[in-house]
Design a protein around this motif. Structure first.
Motif, PDB file in Angstrom:
ATOM      1  N   ALA A 105       0.834  -1.204   0.000  1.00  0.00           N
ATOM      2  CA  ALA A 105       0.000   0.000   0.000  1.00  0.00           C
ATOM      3  C   ALA A 105       0.870   1.256   0.000  1.00  0.00           C
ATOM      4  CB  ALA A 105      -0.906   0.012   1.228  1.00  0.00           C
ATOM      5  N   ASP A 106       0.400   2.274  -0.683  1.00  0.00           N
ATOM      6  CA  ASP A 106       1.015   3.594  -0.619  1.00  0.00           C
ATOM      7  C   ASP A 106       0.543   4.212   0.703  1.00  0.00           C
ATOM      8  OD1 ASP A 106       1.599   6.317  -0.765  1.00  0.00           O
ATOM      9  OD2 ASP A 106       1.045   6.480  -2.872  1.00  0.00           O
ATOM     10  N   LEU A 107       1.430   4.256   1.679  1.00  0.00           N
ATOM     11  CA  LEU A 107       1.020   4.664   3.027  1.00  0.00           C
ATOM     12  C   LEU A 107       0.584   6.118   3.106  1.00  0.00           C
ATOM     13  CD1 LEU A 107       3.625   2.739   5.194  1.00  0.00           C
ATOM     14  CD2 LEU A 107       1.329   2.042   4.493  1.00  0.00           C
ATOM     15  N   VAL A 108       1.193   6.973   2.327  1.00  0.00           N
ATOM     16  CA  VAL A 108       0.801   8.391   2.335  1.00  0.00           C
ATOM     17  C   VAL A 108      -0.631   8.531   1.831  1.00  0.00           C
ATOM     18  CG1 VAL A 108       1.280  10.669   1.359  1.00  0.00           C
ATOM     19  CG2 VAL A 108       3.165   9.219   2.121  1.00  0.00           C
ATOM     20  N   GLU A 109      -0.925   7.888   0.715  1.00  0.00           N
ATOM     21  CA  GLU A 109      -2.275   7.959   0.151  1.00  0.00           C
ATOM     22  C   GLU A 109      -3.280   7.240   1.042  1.00  0.00           C
ATOM     23  OE1 GLU A 109      -5.628   8.728  -1.699  1.00  0.00           O
ATOM     24  OE2 GLU A 109      -3.744   9.754  -2.093  1.00  0.00           O
ATOM     25  N   ALA A 110      -2.875   6.108   1.606  1.00  0.00           N
ATOM     26  CA  ALA A 110      -3.790   5.344   2.471  1.00  0.00           C
ATOM     27  C   ALA A 110      -4.189   6.150   3.700  1.00  0.00           C
ATOM     28  CB  ALA A 110      -3.157   4.024   2.886  1.00  0.00           C
ATOM     29  N   THR A 111      -3.226   6.800   4.352  1.00  0.00           N
ATOM     30  CA  THR A 111      -3.567   7.573   5.554  1.00  0.00           C
ATOM     31  C   THR A 111      -4.420   8.792   5.199  1.00  0.00           C
ATOM     32  OG1 THR A 111      -1.433   8.726   5.464  1.00  0.00           O
ATOM     33  CG2 THR A 111      -1.594   6.796   6.906  1.00  0.00           C
ATOM     34  N   ALA A 112      -4.141   9.416   4.049  1.00  0.00           N
ATOM     35  CA  ALA A 112      -4.974  10.549   3.617  1.00  0.00           C
ATOM     36  C   ALA A 112      -6.394  10.083   3.336  1.00  0.00           C
ATOM     37  CB  ALA A 112      -4.372  11.204   2.374  1.00  0.00           C
ATOM     38  N   ALA A 113      -6.544   8.909   2.715  1.00  0.00           N
ATOM     39  CA  ALA A 113      -7.877   8.373   2.432  1.00  0.00           C
ATOM     40  C   ALA A 113      -8.622   8.032   3.713  1.00  0.00           C
ATOM     41  CB  ALA A 113      -7.763   7.138   1.537  1.00  0.00           C
ATOM     42  N   VAL A 114      -7.913   7.510   4.709  1.00  0.00           N
ATOM     43  CA  VAL A 114      -8.549   7.197   5.993  1.00  0.00           C
ATOM     44  C   VAL A 114      -9.009   8.484   6.667  1.00  0.00           C
ATOM     45  CG1 VAL A 114      -8.175   6.285   8.319  1.00  0.00           C
ATOM     46  CG2 VAL A 114      -7.358   5.000   6.336  1.00  0.00           C
ATOM     47  N   ARG A 115      -8.160   9.505   6.666  1.00  0.00           N
ATOM     48  CA  ARG A 115      -8.551  10.787   7.279  1.00  0.00           C
ATOM     49  C   ARG A 115      -9.808  11.349   6.618  1.00  0.00           C
ATOM     50  NH1 ARG A 115      -3.010  11.641   7.438  1.00  0.00           N
ATOM     51  NH2 ARG A 115      -3.048  12.877   5.547  1.00  0.00           N
ATOM     52  N   ARG A 116      -9.846  11.315   5.291  1.00  0.00           N
ATOM     53  CA  ARG A 116     -11.031  11.820   4.578  1.00  0.00           C
ATOM     54  C   ARG A 116     -12.269  10.990   4.903  1.00  0.00           C
ATOM     55  NH1 ARG A 116      -7.342  12.178   0.302  1.00  0.00           N
ATOM     56  NH2 ARG A 116      -8.108  10.213  -0.559  1.00  0.00           N
ATOM     57  N   ALA A 117     -12.131   9.670   4.859  1.00  0.00           N
ATOM     58  CA  ALA A 117     -13.281   8.788   5.083  1.00  0.00           C
ATOM     59  C   ALA A 117     -13.837   8.948   6.497  1.00  0.00           C
ATOM     60  CB  ALA A 117     -12.881   7.329   4.833  1.00  0.00           C
ATOM     61  N   VAL A 118     -12.964   8.990   7.475  1.00  0.00           N
ATOM     62  CA  VAL A 118     -13.408   9.115   8.869  1.00  0.00           C
ATOM     63  C   VAL A 118     -14.036  10.486   9.108  1.00  0.00           C
ATOM     64  CG1 VAL A 118     -12.596   9.238  11.264  1.00  0.00           C
ATOM     65  CG2 VAL A 118     -11.806   7.393   9.760  1.00  0.00           C
ATOM     66  N   GLY A 119     -13.390  11.536   8.637  1.00  0.00           N
ATOM     67  CA  GLY A 119     -13.940  12.882   8.819  1.00  0.00           C
ATOM     68  C   GLY A 119     -15.299  13.038   8.171  1.00  0.00           C
ATOM     69  N   THR A 120     -15.434  12.532   6.958  1.00  0.00           N
ATOM     70  CA  THR A 120     -16.706  12.615   6.239  1.00  0.00           C
ATOM     71  C   THR A 120     -17.792  11.813   6.948  1.00  0.00           C
ATOM     72  OG1 THR A 120     -15.563  12.935   4.143  1.00  0.00           O
ATOM     73  CG2 THR A 120     -17.841  12.171   4.027  1.00  0.00           C
ATOM     74  N   ALA A 121     -17.471  10.611   7.402  1.00  0.00           N
ATOM     75  CA  ALA A 121     -18.471   9.768   8.070  1.00  0.00           C
ATOM     76  C   ALA A 121     -18.965  10.407   9.366  1.00  0.00           C
ATOM     77  CB  ALA A 121     -17.885   8.387   8.356  1.00  0.00           C
TER      78      ALA A 121
END
Length: 106
Positions: A69-85
């Motif tokens: 996994a691209d860790l930079v992109e993965a952590t950014a995606a998690v931040r977006r997903a959690v914040g949005t939810a």
């Protein structure tokens, strides 16, 4: 005349579960949790920490990423997903989402 609706109160456990489920929706996240021997996992506590201060919710998650996994992109995606939810499902203002990659694979 009807009374205005009572304000919604959401428990930390509900916020943590919404954050956990949102993080698991990110393809590069294998699981939400900590890595290491079972005793370390047990002593470290919950892999999702929620803090509420001045009307804002802050969340810290520990995740295990998928191999490759691209860790930079993965952590950014998690931040977006959690914040949005948290914002959309619970109507709470998100102050910060911190993602700690505690391992890769297994």
């Amino acid at each position: 005349m009807t009374a205005p609706p009572a304000p919604l109160t959401v428990g930390r456990g509900v916020i943590a579960e919404v954050a956990r489920l949102a993080a698991l929706e990110v393809p590069d996240v294998l699981r939400v949790g900590r890595s290491g021997p079972p005793w370390r996992v047990l002593l470290a506590g919950s892999p999702v920490a929620v803090r509420s201060r001045r009307g804002e919710v802050s969340v810290r998650l520990w995740v295990i990423a998928r191999p490759g996994a691209d860790l930079v992109e993965a952590t950014a995606a998690v931040r977006r997903a959690v914040g949005t939810a948290i914002d959309r499902l619970l109507g709470l203002r998100v102050g910060s989402v911190t993602v700690v990659v505690d391992g890769v694979g297994g």
